[in-house]
Design a protein around this motif. Structure first.
Motif, PDB file in Angstrom:
ATOM      1  N   GLU A   1       0.836  -1.212   0.000  1.00 15.02           N
ATOM      2  CA  GLU A   1       0.000   0.000   0.000  1.00 15.02           C
ATOM      3  C   GLU A   1       0.868   1.259   0.000  1.00 15.02           C
ATOM      4  O   GLU A   1       0.554   2.239  -0.669  1.00 15.02           O
ATOM      5  CB  GLU A   1      -0.918   0.006   1.239  1.00 15.02           C
ATOM      6  CG  GLU A   1      -1.998  -1.059   1.215  1.00 15.02           C
ATOM      7  CD  GLU A   1      -2.921  -0.945   0.001  1.00 15.02           C
ATOM      8  OE1 GLU A   1      -3.237   0.191  -0.384  1.00 15.02           O
ATOM      9  OE2 GLU A   1      -3.285  -1.983  -0.572  1.00 15.02           O
ATOM     10  N   ILE A   2       1.972   1.224   0.756  1.00 15.77           N
ATOM     11  CA  ILE A   2       2.884   2.377   0.780  1.00 15.77           C
ATOM     12  C   ILE A   2       3.472   2.609  -0.608  1.00 15.77           C
ATOM     13  O   ILE A   2       3.557   3.741  -1.093  1.00 15.77           O
ATOM     14  CB  ILE A   2       4.005   2.166   1.818  1.00 15.77           C
ATOM     15  CG1 ILE A   2       3.422   2.222   3.241  1.00 15.77           C
ATOM     16  CG2 ILE A   2       5.101   3.212   1.670  1.00 15.77           C
ATOM     17  CD1 ILE A   2       4.418   1.859   4.327  1.00 15.77           C
ATOM     18  N   ARG A   3       3.859   1.504  -1.271  1.00 21.92           N
ATOM     19  CA  ARG A   3       4.427   1.631  -2.618  1.00 21.92           C
ATOM     20  C   ARG A   3       3.419   2.231  -3.594  1.00 21.92           C
ATOM     21  O   ARG A   3       3.750   3.120  -4.385  1.00 21.92           O
ATOM     22  CB  ARG A   3       4.868   0.247  -3.118  1.00 21.92           C
ATOM     23  CG  ARG A   3       5.399   0.250  -4.545  1.00 21.92           C
ATOM     24  CD  ARG A   3       5.959  -1.115  -4.945  1.00 21.92           C
ATOM     25  NE  ARG A   3       4.985  -2.166  -4.833  1.00 21.92           N
ATOM     26  CZ  ARG A   3       4.038  -2.410  -5.740  1.00 21.92           C
ATOM     27  NH1 ARG A   3       3.946  -1.658  -6.802  1.00 21.92           N
ATOM     28  NH2 ARG A   3       3.185  -3.396  -5.576  1.00 21.92           N
ATOM     29  N   LYS A   4       2.173   1.772  -3.527  1.00 28.79           N
ATOM     30  CA  LYS A   4       1.153   2.261  -4.457  1.00 28.79           C
ATOM     31  C   LYS A   4       0.806   3.734  -4.213  1.00 28.79           C
ATOM     32  O   LYS A   4       0.447   4.453  -5.139  1.00 28.79           O
ATOM     33  CB  LYS A   4      -0.116   1.414  -4.338  1.00 28.79           C
ATOM     34  CG  LYS A   4       0.031   0.017  -4.933  1.00 28.79           C
ATOM     35  CD  LYS A   4      -1.261  -0.772  -4.780  1.00 28.79           C
ATOM     36  CE  LYS A   4      -1.106  -2.174  -5.355  1.00 28.79           C
ATOM     37  NZ  LYS A   4      -2.338  -2.976  -5.191  1.00 28.79           N
ATOM     38  N   SER A   5       0.919   4.180  -2.977  1.00 32.05           N
ATOM     39  CA  SER A   5       0.562   5.569  -2.656  1.00 32.05           C
ATOM     40  C   SER A   5       1.734   6.535  -2.811  1.00 32.05           C
ATOM     41  O   SER A   5       1.584   7.733  -2.602  1.00 32.05           O
ATOM     42  CB  SER A   5       0.043   5.648  -1.220  1.00 32.05           C
ATOM     43  OG  SER A   5       1.089   5.365  -0.298  1.00 32.05           O
ATOM     44  N   SER A   6       2.924   6.004  -3.172  1.00 35.05           N
ATOM     45  CA  SER A   6       4.120   6.850  -3.299  1.00 35.05           C
ATOM     46  C   SER A   6       4.324   7.232  -4.761  1.00 35.05           C
ATOM     47  O   SER A   6       4.217   6.389  -5.649  1.00 35.05           O
ATOM     48  CB  SER A   6       5.361   6.112  -2.776  1.00 35.05           C
ATOM     49  OG  SER A   6       5.174   5.719  -1.439  1.00 35.05           O
ATOM     50  N   LYS A   7       4.630   8.493  -4.984  1.00 36.35           N
ATOM     51  CA  LYS A   7       4.805   8.941  -6.374  1.00 36.35           C
ATOM     52  C   LYS A   7       6.175   8.565  -6.921  1.00 36.35           C
ATOM     53  O   LYS A   7       6.377   8.536  -8.129  1.00 36.35           O
ATOM     54  CB  LYS A   7       4.586  10.448  -6.473  1.00 36.35           C
ATOM     55  CG  LYS A   7       5.591  11.300  -5.694  1.00 36.35           C
ATOM     56  CD  LYS A   7       5.241  12.767  -5.798  1.00 36.35           C
ATOM     57  CE  LYS A   7       6.241  13.620  -5.013  1.00 36.35           C
ATOM     58  NZ  LYS A   7       5.877  15.044  -5.012  1.00 36.35           N
ATOM     59  N   ASP A   8       7.153   8.306  -6.038  1.00 39.90           N
ATOM     60  CA  ASP A   8       8.474   7.882  -6.509  1.00 39.90           C
ATOM     61  C   ASP A   8       9.153   7.042  -5.415  1.00 39.90           C
ATOM     62  O   ASP A   8       8.619   6.861  -4.322  1.00 39.90           O
ATOM     63  CB  ASP A   8       9.355   9.081  -6.885  1.00 39.90           C
ATOM     64  CG  ASP A   8       9.463  10.102  -5.766  1.00 39.90           C
ATOM     65  OD1 ASP A   8       9.573   9.682  -4.598  1.00 39.90           O
ATOM     66  OD2 ASP A   8       9.443  11.311  -6.056  1.00 39.90           O
ATOM     67  N   GLN A   9      10.333   6.523  -5.744  1.00 47.72           N
ATOM     68  CA  GLN A   9      11.051   5.630  -4.844  1.00 47.72           C
ATOM     69  C   GLN A   9      11.454   6.330  -3.552  1.00 47.72           C
ATOM     70  O   GLN A   9      11.416   5.741  -2.475  1.00 47.72           O
ATOM     71  CB  GLN A   9      12.294   5.087  -5.570  1.00 47.72           C
ATOM     72  CG  GLN A   9      12.882   3.829  -4.974  1.00 47.72           C
ATOM     73  CD  GLN A   9      12.081   2.588  -5.304  1.00 47.72           C
ATOM     74  OE1 GLN A   9      10.966   2.706  -5.803  1.00 47.72           O
ATOM     75  NE2 GLN A   9      12.601   1.427  -5.020  1.00 47.72           N
ATOM     76  N   MET A  10      11.845   7.601  -3.659  1.00 49.75           N
ATOM     77  CA  MET A  10      12.262   8.356  -2.474  1.00 49.75           C
ATOM     78  C   MET A  10      11.104   8.481  -1.476  1.00 49.75           C
ATOM     79  O   MET A  10      11.276   8.259  -0.269  1.00 49.75           O
ATOM     80  CB  MET A  10      12.757   9.746  -2.894  1.00 49.75           C
ATOM     81  CG  MET A  10      13.219  10.604  -1.728  1.00 49.75           C
ATOM     82  SD  MET A  10      14.624   9.871  -0.853  1.00 49.75           S
ATOM     83  CE  MET A  10      15.922  10.181  -2.031  1.00 49.75           C
ATOM     84  N   GLU A  11       9.913   8.818  -1.992  1.00 57.08           N
ATOM     85  CA  GLU A  11       8.756   8.945  -1.106  1.00 57.08           C
ATOM     86  C   GLU A  11       8.397   7.600  -0.484  1.00 57.08           C
ATOM     87  O   GLU A  11       8.003   7.529   0.680  1.00 57.08           O
ATOM     88  CB  GLU A  11       7.552   9.489  -1.884  1.00 57.08           C
ATOM     89  CG  GLU A  11       6.355   9.776  -0.986  1.00 57.08           C
ATOM     90  CD  GLU A  11       5.167  10.356  -1.738  1.00 57.08           C
ATOM     91  OE1 GLU A  11       4.055  10.341  -1.182  1.00 57.08           O
ATOM     92  OE2 GLU A  11       5.345  10.816  -2.892  1.00 57.08           O
ATOM     93  N   PHE A  12       8.553   6.500  -1.262  1.00 60.08           N
ATOM     94  CA  PHE A  12       8.277   5.162  -0.737  1.00 60.08           C
ATOM     95  C   PHE A  12       9.171   4.871   0.465  1.00 60.08           C
ATOM     96  O   PHE A  12       8.703   4.417   1.511  1.00 60.08           O
ATOM     97  CB  PHE A  12       8.504   4.126  -1.842  1.00 60.08           C
ATOM     98  CG  PHE A  12       8.541   2.706  -1.347  1.00 60.08           C
ATOM     99  CD1 PHE A  12       7.379   2.082  -0.903  1.00 60.08           C
ATOM    100  CD2 PHE A  12       9.736   1.999  -1.302  1.00 60.08           C
ATOM    101  CE1 PHE A  12       7.412   0.772  -0.428  1.00 60.08           C
ATOM    102  CE2 PHE A  12       9.777   0.688  -0.831  1.00 60.08           C
ATOM    103  CZ  PHE A  12       8.606   0.084  -0.400  1.00 60.08           C
ATOM    104  N   TYR A  13      10.487   5.147   0.344  1.00 60.84           N
ATOM    105  CA  TYR A  13      11.409   4.868   1.440  1.00 60.84           C
ATOM    106  C   TYR A  13      11.121   5.753   2.651  1.00 60.84           C
ATOM    107  O   TYR A  13      11.241   5.320   3.802  1.00 60.84           O
ATOM    108  CB  TYR A  13      12.856   5.046   0.986  1.00 60.84           C
ATOM    109  CG  TYR A  13      13.343   3.930   0.096  1.00 60.84           C
ATOM    110  CD1 TYR A  13      13.208   2.599   0.476  1.00 60.84           C
ATOM    111  CD2 TYR A  13      13.931   4.187  -1.137  1.00 60.84           C
ATOM    112  CE1 TYR A  13      13.643   1.566  -0.332  1.00 60.84           C
ATOM    113  CE2 TYR A  13      14.377   3.156  -1.960  1.00 60.84           C
ATOM    114  CZ  TYR A  13      14.225   1.852  -1.550  1.00 60.84           C
ATOM    115  OH  TYR A  13      14.648   0.831  -2.354  1.00 60.84           O
TER     116      TYR A  13
END
Length: 635
Positions: A119-131
């Motif tokens: 869910e975090i990955r799907k809601s993140s616009k890029d890799q930096m935001e995911f981390y």
């Protein structure tokens, strides 16, 4: 007879050749690997603890280890597999038991963690935001994380999808491997608990961690130097040229036209599944989705214990069957419509939309998106679209035929690129203000750094931050309260950025009265320099030691347990007495020409008695060779 002798001699090579031919014919997947290894598992391939290990058992362990490890590029070696098999065998030999409840709880927790990550990955616009979001979750307390996990209901279909996507394994294979890993972890915890803790060492660690220090510090703020910086145009343009390729660029963007069959729309077109269809789907897929437990090696489990009953999972069965039917229908209709669209003399989106509407499909064009923001841009139409970043590989080809099918969260679609904007740098005029701000902060930071080095050298010569030095530099000396190495932010005065770097510098000074090298703290792109002098120390009291003693002993045992585990593992691998039968005779194997000479054909006259002892010695030679030693072990 000669033919049989030749077949026996070259049996392994012939089997390997047959395996390669099967792999070429059917493609190599995890499932295919399991089929091949099961087929070749008949004969003893090696031994450990005196029992035979078949090729199938060894390769099955290798395949599952390779699928489970985070780094897919890392090769699983023979040594890795033997270590896994030996520890698993030792877990069973020592009577380690994993209850079904323990396994189910661990799997459920892992499933929920994967769902949260997904869910975090799907809601993140890029890799930096995911981390960043993942790190924020990891920093929650255990109670907060537990509450988040328990809010997620179990869904068999999503569970199977996550296992397939992450590990490319079936659910039973994943659960068997997870069971084995949990069992081995029990054994490893038992071994590490054998480690001892020294009272002297524990108390010394307590004093080191819990003593308090007081420091004096001076603060140099680069903001105070910005007024002295003159930004020349040629310097700004030079800085722009140096940084534009990374910091002042617009990423490549594309848009695409699509014809799409949504799963929700397909479900409305299909009749409701009958009870007979639901039960048939359950029976076909119960090994994959509805297994209650994975039997151990050689264990026979009755079906009622092996599988969850149909009534218990009926809702999941209905969801999975409807998803399966909807996807088949979606693929059928998108293929039908796009075959019509692609045969048009001039392919236009408007005409594609008309043809799509006839069969209840949708057609449209996406907003332009980049590799950084595609989840956010496409979420409304597609949900998570795994294909989107791959579309950039052919971004130079606009228009043409619709390609597919591709699957996303919300349906099946065909697409063709409609727009492409290549990556480019923003013009200097557009980013001049940003460049100038960076230049001024950079120059001011360098001036503050230069001054901090000069002042710290003067303080060391003067014996500390004397009143004369402070007055000359027009700085303010700040004296902290006593603080510990794990001080919370804001407890040691008005230090920008929370003071972690300053605390580390303070506890890195060896003697009272000494000074640390200047410490730089970056806050919003601006440099702050701190000059730190160690003033005094306060020792911790015995009451605090008694309160923390048990925890410190646990930490000490855990650290010592690493050495204990290493020694235990080396001893275990020796006791396992691994016999690698598959290596026997490899070094001694003669070239085919010599082998043929050593074994005369039937009817051929044998050599004289003088040659006979040599031949017997040659035949006995492989048996007299020492067993091949493990890699890295010296004779």
């Amino acid at each position: 007879m000669n033919m049989m002798r030749m077949l026996r001699k070259h049996m392994n090579k012939l089997l390997i050749l047959l395996v390669i031919l099967i792999a070429i014919a059917f493609g190599v997947s995890y499932t295919m690997q399991q089929v091949i290894t099961s087929w070749l598992s008949g004969s003893a391939w090696a031994r450990m603890f005196g029992r035979e290990v078949g090729y199938g058992e060894f390769q099955s362990a290798r395949n599952r280890l390779a699928a489970m490890q985070p780094d897919r590029e890392k090769k699983v070696t023979d040594d890795d597999v033997w270590e896994y098999l030996v520890m698993l065998e030792e877990s069973r030999r020592t009577g380690m038991v994993l209850s079904e409840r323990e396994l189910q709880d661990a799997i459920l927790t892992r499933y929920r963690e994967m769902r949260i990550s997904d869910e975090i990955r799907k809601s993140s616009k890029d890799q930096m935001e995911f981390y960043q979001k993942l790190w924020a979750y990891q920093r929650l307390t255990e109670l907060q994380k537990k509450a988040k996990r328990e809010a997620i209901p179990f869904n068999a279909a999503q569970y199977s999808r996550l296992i397939s996507e992450r590990y490319r394994m079936s659910v039973p294979d994943y659960e068997q491997t997870y069971r084995e890993v949990l069992l081995m972890n029990k054994l490893l915890r038992f071994v590490r608990d054998l480690a001892l803790a020294s009272s002297k060492s524990v108390y010394g660690k307590f004093v080191e961690e819990d003593h308090q220090r007081r420091v004096d510090y001076l603060h140099l703020d680069s903001e105070n130097y910005t007024g002295k910086v003159e930004a020349k145009e040629e310097e700004l343009k030079k800085l722009y040229e140096e940084r534009k390729a990374i910091y002042y660029k617009e990423p490549a963007r594309i848009a695409f036209e699509y014809v799409m069959a949504r799963f929700d729309d397909m479900k409305a077109l299909l009749p409701a599944a009958t009870e007979q269809e639901l039960k048939a789907f359950y029976n076909r897929n119960k090994n994959t989705f509805f297994k209650r437990r994975q039997p151990g090696v050689g264990e026979v489990v009755p079906p009622e214990e092996m599988y969850k009953p149909f009534e218990e999972v009926r809702e999941d069965v209905e969801y999975l069957l409807n998803r399966d039917r909807s996807e088949k229908k979606a693929r059928e209709l998108t293929e039908k419509v796009c075959n019509k669209v692609n045969t048009l003399e001039e392919i236009e989106l408007l005409k594609a939309a008309e043809l799509a509407a006839e069969d209840g499909l949708r057609a449209g064009e996406t907003k332009p998106f980049s590799k950084l923001d595609y989840p956010e841009k496409l979420v409304d139409e597609f949900g998570y679209c795994e294909q989107a970043p791959r579309m950039f590989d052919g971004a130079g080809k606009i228009g043409g035929r619709f390609k597919g099918p591709h699957t996303c969260d919300k349906g099946v679609f065909y697409y063709r690129l409609s727009k492409h904007q290549a990556e480019l740098s923003k013009p200097f005029a557009e980013v001049r203000e940003e460049v100038e701000k960076y230049y001024i902060n950079q120059q001011a930071g360098e001036a503050a750094q230069k001054d901090s080095k000069r002042i710290i050298e003067a303080a060391r010569k003067a014996g500390g931050f004397t009143n004369k030095l402070i007055a000359k530099e027009e700085l303010t000396r700040i004296t902290t309260d006593f603080f510990k190495t794990y001080v919370n932010q804001g407890e040691i005065g008005t230090i920008k950025g929370g003071g972690r770097e300053v605390v580390e510098a303070a506890f890195g000074i060896e003697k009272v009265g000494d000074l640390a090298d200047p410490v730089m703290v970056d806050v919003a792109g601006k440099s702050h320099y701190y000059l730190v002098q160690y003033k005094s120390r306060r020792e911790p009291g015995p009451t605090e030691f008694l309160r923390k003693r048990q925890g410190l002993i646990g930490e000490e045992k855990s650290e010592n347990g690493v050495d204990v585990f290493k020694e235990w593992k080396e001893d275990l691998m020796r006791r396992a007495n691994i016999e690698k039968l598959y290596l026997e005779g490899k070094e001694e194997e003669k070239p085919e020409g010599e082998a043929e000479k050593a074994a005369p054909e039937e009817g051929q006259e044998e050599k004289s008695g003088q040659e006979e002892p040599k031949k017997e010695a040659a035949e006995k030679q492989p048996e007299e060779k020492a067993e091949p030693k493990p890699e890295g072990e010296k004779e």
